[in-house]
Design a protein around this motif. Sequence first.
Motif, mmCIF file in Angstrom:
data_model
loop_
_atom_site.group_PDB
_atom_site.id
_atom_site.type_symbol
_atom_site.label_atom_id
_atom_site.label_comp_id
_atom_site.label_asym_id
_atom_site.label_seq_id
_atom_site.Cartn_x
_atom_site.Cartn_y
_atom_site.Cartn_z
ATOM 1 N N THR A 96 0.832 -1.204 0.000
ATOM 2 C CA THR A 96 0.000 0.000 0.000
ATOM 3 C C THR A 96 0.869 1.257 0.000
ATOM 4 O O THR A 96 0.595 2.219 -0.717
ATOM 5 N N VAL A 97 1.916 1.205 0.822
ATOM 6 C CA VAL A 97 2.826 2.342 0.880
ATOM 7 C C VAL A 97 3.392 2.634 -0.497
ATOM 8 O O VAL A 97 3.395 3.777 -0.965
ATOM 9 N N TYR A 98 3.812 1.589 -1.179
ATOM 10 C CA TYR A 98 4.390 1.749 -2.501
ATOM 11 C C TYR A 98 3.379 2.363 -3.464
ATOM 12 O O TYR A 98 3.673 3.313 -4.177
ATOM 13 N N LEU A 99 2.141 1.807 -3.430
ATOM 14 C CA LEU A 99 1.088 2.280 -4.334
ATOM 15 C C LEU A 99 0.803 3.763 -4.109
ATOM 16 O O LEU A 99 0.775 4.564 -5.050
ATOM 17 N N ILE A 100 0.587 4.122 -2.850
ATOM 18 C CA ILE A 100 0.235 5.515 -2.554
ATOM 19 C C ILE A 100 1.387 6.444 -2.906
ATOM 20 O O ILE A 100 1.200 7.491 -3.535
ATOM 21 N N SER A 101 2.585 6.022 -2.529
ATOM 22 C CA SER A 101 3.709 6.917 -2.734
ATOM 23 C C SER A 101 4.018 7.118 -4.211
ATOM 24 O O SER A 101 4.280 8.233 -4.656
ATOM 25 N N THR A 102 3.913 6.046 -5.024
ATOM 26 C CA THR A 102 4.166 6.245 -6.458
ATOM 27 C C THR A 102 3.046 7.054 -7.105
ATOM 28 O O THR A 102 3.320 7.900 -7.965
ATOM 29 N N SER A 103 1.797 6.800 -6.688
ATOM 30 C CA SER A 103 0.729 7.569 -7.331
ATOM 31 C C SER A 103 0.800 9.038 -6.927
ATOM 32 O O SER A 103 0.459 9.924 -7.718
ATOM 33 N N ALA A 104 1.248 9.289 -5.695
ATOM 34 C CA ALA A 104 1.401 10.687 -5.270
ATOM 35 C C ALA A 104 2.477 11.375 -6.092
ATOM 36 O O ALA A 104 2.312 12.509 -6.550
ATOM 37 N N THR A 105 3.577 10.652 -6.309
ATOM 38 C CA THR A 105 4.662 11.239 -7.097
ATOM 39 C C THR A 105 4.217 11.503 -8.525
ATOM 40 O O THR A 105 4.476 12.581 -9.069
ATOM 41 N N SER A 106 3.534 10.507 -9.125
ATOM 42 C CA SER A 106 3.159 10.714 -10.527
ATOM 43 C C SER A 106 2.097 11.806 -10.649
ATOM 44 O O SER A 106 2.067 12.528 -11.647
#
Lengths: 386, 171
Positions: free
Chosen positions: B64-74
Amino acid sequence: MKKIRIGMVCPYGWDTPGGVQSHIRDLTEHLISEGHYVSVLTPITDDSLAHEDYVVNAGKPISIPINGSVAKVLFGPVASSRAKQWIAAGDFDLLHLHEPAIPSLSLLACSAAEGPLVGTFHVSTPKKKAIYAIGPILEPIVEKLTARIAVSELARFTLKDHFETDAVVIPNGIDGSRYANAKVIDKYSGATTVGFIGRFDEPRKGLQVLVDSLAIVSRFIPDIKFLVAGPGDSSEFLKNLDQQLHNRIVFLGRLSDEEKESFLRSIQIYVAPNTGGESFGIVLAEALSAGTAVIASDIPAFKAVLENGQVGDLFVNEDSADLARVLVALLKDNERRSKLAIKGKLSAQKYDWQVVAEQVESVYEMAIAGGQRVSLSSESKFWSRR
Amino acid sequence: MSLNNLLLLLSLVLIGWYLSFLASRLDRLHHRVETSWATLDSLLQKRAALAQEIVQESNLDPATVYLISTSATSARYANMSDRSAAESVLSESLKLVLDAARSNSLQLPSELLVELSDITSKIKIAINIHLEAVVATKNLRQKLFIRVFRLAGRAPLPIKYAFENDVLENN
């Protein structure tokens, strides 16, 4: 949010009772208590009476029929120039116009101003009904609103139908604690008292449906008592009613705010038999926050407030036999009635002004985010040049 | 002056007035499109930053951390054409935070959660305000007078972002 200067415009006569006026009064007082500066421009019928400090008189309203009732509104050149003066002198960060799409003071203020403008739409009318029919003419004016608020989903759909524009839905707020802590008064209370509030000689308020149900209800509950509050002529309703049942209905006349709060808290069941034309049904939310069980006709506005029957009973609109059935069942079942009342009181919390005012404030915040302030529009500056 | 000339003059004045009225109307709308977009943009940026902060402070699982953090960056670095899709993905993945909060398995400073729901409701209003301005501008620019007299000048046609309101539901 930072404290701002708000100009509020009320379309209807301030000293005539009505939902829009009390909405504005409550919202204004709440915003003032939050530290904002608010000035309310409104028509006033009788300016010899004292009014709140924040009220600015724009003139005497005239009565015109709108949406099945008679509304007291104000327009014309004098009102228009008063609105312009008020805007020019007010130094406002934001104008909040109520019902800006009907011919009224709000519309005048909207056309005279420029900058952050917020409009609240209260009316819900079926499509093609006269009230917003002048759509194309009003479009350039309504278009100036930075943000739009609708007081219910229904009001939002009305707006969409007529202007093809959307709005944020923020329901009317009420001060729940006033009702919850109101004094219980003996003459309104009792095991079999059923209440009704409204200008009952307007057919859409549906008092006739309630009166018609009395014959059946009294067969099951002989000591039933209908308490009817509100201004109007009662003889119309008693004419067709069995003589023996006359003592089962009491007409109380118009109640003061305080009496109304006690009334809603004291009765066993509140019945709202309105047959249509309501967009929100503020009195339902008031009865709910008083902790009183509610029965209402199944018109869309009421279904929404009662969450499809979850927090209050519904009956088939205009069907007095069905109303009688629901009413008798609920009066006889003490346990279910008190459960319903508790659920209703909880759900009514979302209409509390605290919550509502916060949502309104975030709309304000968005509307003023551009950094502009309210000024007279370039057109009206041109015309008012001497 | 003959009556005909007078009429001609009068109609010219009327047309001139109407054109200036239309132009100021359009100018007002263009201005509103820009300011409402600026508001919305800053709120979305704030949300992306908040999302990063949330994943750092919480006990969410690594996926989940990965998903949220990458979508926030993109979402933060998306160009204009990809922006709304990227923001929608972020809205979707932030729902996981709310789900976790609802099932009581989330450990997160409560002020961050409050801030998230606060910013979400503000974004909803900002989207509404922005889209209104865009739609009104587009409608007005289709008017014959405006096109013929090129009243819009060189202002670009506003883009209607396909923000889906339902991805922002937060209850």
